[in-house]
Structures are given as structure tokens and as C-alpha cells.
Design a protein around this motif. Structure first.
Motif, PDB file in Angstrom:
ATOM      1  N   VAL A  76      56.160  -8.248  21.793  1.00 48.86           N
ATOM      2  CA  VAL A  76      55.121  -8.178  20.567  1.00 48.86           C
ATOM      3  C   VAL A  76      54.893  -9.651  19.876  1.00 48.86           C
ATOM      4  N   GLY A  77      53.721 -10.072  19.866  1.00 48.28           N
ATOM      5  CA  GLY A  77      53.496 -11.392  19.354  1.00 48.28           C
ATOM      6  C   GLY A  77      52.351 -12.115  20.389  1.00 48.28           C
ATOM      7  N   VAL A  78      52.361 -13.551  20.011  1.00 50.67           N
ATOM      8  CA  VAL A  78      51.503 -14.221  20.654  1.00 50.67           C
ATOM      9  C   VAL A  78      52.267 -15.364  21.774  1.00 50.67           C
ATOM     10  N   LEU A 106      41.471 -29.097  30.032  1.00 53.11           N
ATOM     11  CA  LEU A 106      40.703 -28.918  28.848  1.00 53.11           C
ATOM     12  C   LEU A 106      40.718 -27.550  28.398  1.00 53.11           C
ATOM     13  N   MET A 107      41.476 -26.718  29.107  1.00 49.26           N
ATOM     14  CA  MET A 107      41.758 -25.204  28.599  1.00 49.26           C
ATOM     15  C   MET A 107      43.081 -24.862  27.983  1.00 49.26           C
ATOM     16  N   THR A 108      42.770 -23.786  27.405  1.00 49.28           N
ATOM     17  CA  THR A 108      43.944 -23.350  26.704  1.00 49.28           C
ATOM     18  C   THR A 108      43.965 -21.642  26.829  1.00 49.28           C
ATOM     19  N   ALA A 109      45.050 -21.205  26.672  1.00 47.07           N
ATOM     20  CA  ALA A 109      45.054 -19.674  26.682  1.00 47.07           C
ATOM     21  C   ALA A 109      46.234 -19.173  26.086  1.00 47.07           C
ATOM     22  N   THR A 110      45.955 -18.059  25.417  1.00 53.51           N
ATOM     23  CA  THR A 110      47.151 -17.291  24.706  1.00 53.51           C
ATOM     24  C   THR A 110      47.141 -15.857  25.231  1.00 53.51           C
ATOM     25  N   MET A 111      48.266 -14.896  24.956  1.00 54.92           N
ATOM     26  CA  MET A 111      48.082 -13.485  25.415  1.00 54.92           C
ATOM     27  C   MET A 111      48.966 -12.972  24.082  1.00 54.92           C
ATOM     28  N   GLU A 112      48.173 -12.041  23.441  1.00 51.51           N
ATOM     29  CA  GLU A 112      48.837 -11.311  22.210  1.00 51.51           C
ATOM     30  C   GLU A 112      49.187 -10.140  22.713  1.00 51.51           C
ATOM     31  N   PHE A 113      50.365  -9.625  22.489  1.00 48.11           N
ATOM     32  CA  PHE A 113      50.732  -8.228  22.446  1.00 48.11           C
ATOM     33  C   PHE A 113      51.119  -7.656  21.049  1.00 48.11           C
TER      34      PHE A 113
END
Length: 125
Positions: A76-78, A106-113
Motif C-alpha cells: 500500500v502506497g506510492v 523525459l518520462m516519470t511513472a508511479t504506481m499507487e496501491f
């Protein structure tokens, strides 16, 4: 998933459940998870692997016995995603990655649960 490109935003959420050491998305896709401190590895059935690092504050203590929704010191979290790993998980070949290299920088990405079983991917280019 939320994608922002040149000021345009698209969003999509994917419900998930945990089954043992596997995450199962609403579409039935299944990957194996390995949590090691602030590092989360996702291994797809085809052998593609992505390693993410925890982003932000620590979570609270684990709630024992809950296997459907993850709580506490868990996923759980980013999480900060590896852009190259994300592209490979989406079927982009090594040759295509080489061509995209200037854009990937130039790209960023996060996954949040989330605690309520949603997975939210945010990418920015």
C-alpha cells in the motif's frame, strides 16, 4: 491509469487482489510480487521484471490475516516505477526502446496501491 502528455490527461483505475505472493488485476492478469524493504519487484509470467522503489512516508503496522486487501507495511502506497521496465511489461522491444530513449528520459511513472484494492498508474511525459 493517468497519463499526462502535452497537458492532456487520461485516467484508468485497475482493481486488484492479492493471492499469496501474486497480484491479480481485474482483467485476470497475474504477477508475482517480492517486497524487500523499500523495493517491490513485479515478475510477469513471461519473465518480464520491473523493480519499483517506495515513494513517500512509511505505512502503518500490518493488519494480520487480511489476504484480499493489503494494509500497513506492505505494498500500500506510492511506488516509483522504472520506465524501461514499464515499457518492457507493455511489450516494447529492445529495438523500440533504443529508438524511444530520448523520450524515456523525459518520462516519470508511479504506481499507487490503495487500501481499498485499487491500483493507479500515473505517467507523465
Amino acid at each position: 491509469m493517468e497519463t499526462v502528455v502535452a497537458g492532456e490527461t487520461e485516467s484508468q483505475e485497475m482493481p486488484y487482489t492479492l493471492q499469496g505472493d501474486a497480484i491479480v488485476l481485474e482483467d485476470g492478469s497475474r504477477s508475482v510480487l517480492t517486497l524487500n524493504g523499500d523495493s517491490l519487484t513485479i515478475l510477469d509470467p513471461d519473465g518480464t521484471e520491473m523493480i519499483m522503489t517506495r515513494h513517500g512516508a512509511e505505512n502503518t503496522a500490518v493488519i494480520e490475516g487480511n489476504t484480499d486487501v493489503v494494509y500497513g507495511n506492505s505494498i500500500v502506497g506510492v511506488w516509483d516505477m522504472d520506465i524501461v521496465g514499464l515499457m518492457k511489461m507493455n511489450g516494447v522491444s529492445d529495438e523500440e526502446l533504443a529508438q524511444m530513449e530520448p523520450l524515456l528520459a523525459l518520462m516519470t511513472a508511479t504506481m499507487e496501491f490503495t487500501e481499498d484494492g485499487r491500483c493507479i498508474i500515473t505517467t507523465t511525459a
